[in-house]
Motif scaffolding. Structure first.
Motif, PDB file in Angstrom:
ATOM      1  N   MET A   1      49.662  34.451  25.496  1.00 24.03           N
ATOM      2  CA  MET A   1      49.131  34.171  26.953  1.00 24.03           C
ATOM      3  C   MET A   1      48.319  35.061  27.088  1.00 24.03           C
ATOM      4  N   GLY A   2      47.284  34.718  28.053  1.00 20.32           N
ATOM      5  CA  GLY A   2      46.226  35.523  28.547  1.00 20.32           C
ATOM      6  C   GLY A   2      45.718  35.355  29.985  1.00 20.32           C
ATOM      7  N   ALA A   3      44.374  35.302  30.187  1.00 19.94           N
ATOM      8  CA  ALA A   3      43.988  35.195  31.412  1.00 19.94           C
ATOM      9  C   ALA A   3      42.693  34.484  31.464  1.00 19.94           C
ATOM     10  N   LYS A   4      42.281  34.165  32.680  1.00 22.47           N
ATOM     11  CA  LYS A   4      41.182  33.283  32.724  1.00 22.47           C
ATOM     12  C   LYS A   4      39.975  34.036  33.489  1.00 22.47           C
ATOM     13  N   TYR A   5      38.696  33.904  32.929  1.00 20.17           N
ATOM     14  CA  TYR A   5      37.701  34.377  33.421  1.00 20.17           C
ATOM     15  C   TYR A   5      36.953  33.294  34.421  1.00 20.17           C
ATOM     16  N   VAL A   6      36.832  33.231  35.712  1.00 17.75           N
ATOM     17  CA  VAL A   6      36.337  32.107  36.401  1.00 17.75           C
ATOM     18  C   VAL A   6      35.190  32.423  37.243  1.00 17.75           C
ATOM     19  N   CYS A   7      34.277  31.457  37.166  1.00 17.12           N
ATOM     20  CA  CYS A   7      32.952  31.517  38.020  1.00 17.12           C
ATOM     21  C   CYS A   7      33.160  30.385  39.106  1.00 17.12           C
ATOM     22  N   PHE A   8      33.150  30.791  40.428  1.00 17.65           N
ATOM     23  CA  PHE A   8      33.376  29.802  41.222  1.00 17.65           C
ATOM     24  C   PHE A   8      32.057  29.096  41.560  1.00 17.65           C
ATOM     25  N   THR A   9      30.692  29.782  41.339  1.00 19.04           N
ATOM     26  CA  THR A   9      29.636  29.200  41.510  1.00 19.04           C
ATOM     27  C   THR A   9      29.331  28.037  40.265  1.00 19.04           C
ATOM     28  N   CYS A  10      29.616  28.189  39.235  1.00 22.52           N
ATOM     29  CA  CYS A  10      29.338  27.353  38.209  1.00 22.52           C
ATOM     30  C   CYS A  10      30.617  26.391  37.959  1.00 22.52           C
ATOM     31  N   ARG A  11      31.713  26.706  38.646  1.00 21.24           N
ATOM     32  CA  ARG A  11      32.892  26.092  38.460  1.00 21.24           C
ATOM     33  C   ARG A  11      33.194  25.636  36.942  1.00 21.24           C
ATOM     34  N   LYS A  12      33.413  27.077  36.339  1.00 18.37           N
ATOM     35  CA  LYS A  12      34.060  26.943  35.104  1.00 18.37           C
ATOM     36  C   LYS A  12      34.985  28.220  34.920  1.00 18.37           C
ATOM     37  N   ALA A  13      35.941  28.194  33.780  1.00 17.31           N
ATOM     38  CA  ALA A  13      36.794  28.937  33.461  1.00 17.31           C
ATOM     39  C   ALA A  13      36.786  29.281  32.081  1.00 17.31           C
ATOM     40  N   VAL A  14      36.920  30.255  31.522  1.00 17.77           N
ATOM     41  CA  VAL A  14      37.254  30.553  30.037  1.00 17.77           C
ATOM     42  C   VAL A  14      38.417  31.287  29.862  1.00 17.77           C
ATOM     43  N   ASN A  15      39.150  30.836  28.830  1.00 18.30           N
ATOM     44  CA  ASN A  15      40.421  31.538  28.507  1.00 18.30           C
ATOM     45  C   ASN A  15      40.095  32.882  27.785  1.00 18.30           C
ATOM     46  N   ASP A  28      25.852  32.235  32.837  1.00 17.47           N
ATOM     47  CA  ASP A  28      24.924  31.189  33.331  1.00 17.47           C
ATOM     48  C   ASP A  28      24.142  31.592  34.477  1.00 17.47           C
ATOM     49  N   CYS A  29      24.993  31.903  35.529  1.00 21.67           N
ATOM     50  CA  CYS A  29      24.262  32.010  36.840  1.00 21.67           C
ATOM     51  C   CYS A  29      24.358  33.423  37.292  1.00 21.67           C
ATOM     52  N   GLY A  30      24.957  34.427  36.563  1.00 25.77           N
ATOM     53  CA  GLY A  30      24.846  35.847  36.930  1.00 25.77           C
ATOM     54  C   GLY A  30      25.914  36.261  38.125  1.00 25.77           C
ATOM     55  N   ALA A  31      26.766  35.252  38.613  1.00 24.17           N
ATOM     56  CA  ALA A  31      27.675  35.753  39.534  1.00 24.17           C
ATOM     57  C   ALA A  31      29.010  36.422  39.169  1.00 24.17           C
ATOM     58  N   GLU A  32      29.631  37.227  39.812  1.00 23.47           N
ATOM     59  CA  GLU A  32      30.572  38.246  39.312  1.00 23.47           C
ATOM     60  C   GLU A  32      31.872  37.110  39.054  1.00 23.47           C
ATOM     61  N   LEU A  33      32.574  37.394  37.999  1.00 20.75           N
ATOM     62  CA  LEU A  33      33.618  36.709  37.369  1.00 20.75           C
ATOM     63  C   LEU A  33      34.582  37.153  38.115  1.00 20.75           C
ATOM     64  N   VAL A  34      35.725  36.254  38.340  1.00 19.00           N
ATOM     65  CA  VAL A  34      37.163  36.822  38.854  1.00 19.00           C
ATOM     66  C   VAL A  34      38.170  36.311  37.659  1.00 19.00           C
ATOM     67  N   VAL A  35      39.017  37.430  37.444  1.00 16.07           N
ATOM     68  CA  VAL A  35      40.081  37.168  36.483  1.00 16.07           C
ATOM     69  C   VAL A  35      41.364  36.437  37.152  1.00 16.07           C
TER      70      VAL A  35
END
Length: 108
Positions: A1-15, A28-35
């Protein structure tokens, strides 16, 4: 199991695996990612309303962790077991925050 880095500006998440070090900003956009934890299920990119709900919840301190079942015994016999289901629309999200606001852990 892990976490996700989420960018709400680009609407994407990376495992990513727990403990991984990586970018703190979106490539992509330079916005701060949320874990967020692995149990966060990101909506499809085109589902802007669901992304808005997820962002709203995170901004109000709900980071998709399980809520403590001991505080909410009425949920113990539902189909969700001991866990509260997170809302999928903004109206429900506002009600959710009013009801469980004391359970927040952090904000963006």
């Amino acid at each position: 199991m892990g976490a996700k880095y989420v960018c709400f500006t680009c609407r994407k998440a990376v495992n990513v695996p727990y403990g991984a070090t990586g970018p703190v900003r979106c490539t992509d956009c330079g916005a701060e990612l949320v874990v967020l934890p692995h149990r966060f299920r990101p909506p499809k990119k085109r589902e802007e309303d669901k992304w808005a709900v997820a962002r709203y919840l995170v901004e109000h301190g709900f980071c998709y962790e399980h809520l403590a079942p001991g505080h909410y015994p009425e949920w113990a016999t539902t189909k969700f077991g001991n866990y509260v289901q997170y809302p999928e629309n903004l109206r429900e999200a506002k009600e959710f925050i009013e009801k469980y606001g004391a359970s927040t852990r952090r904000t963006m």
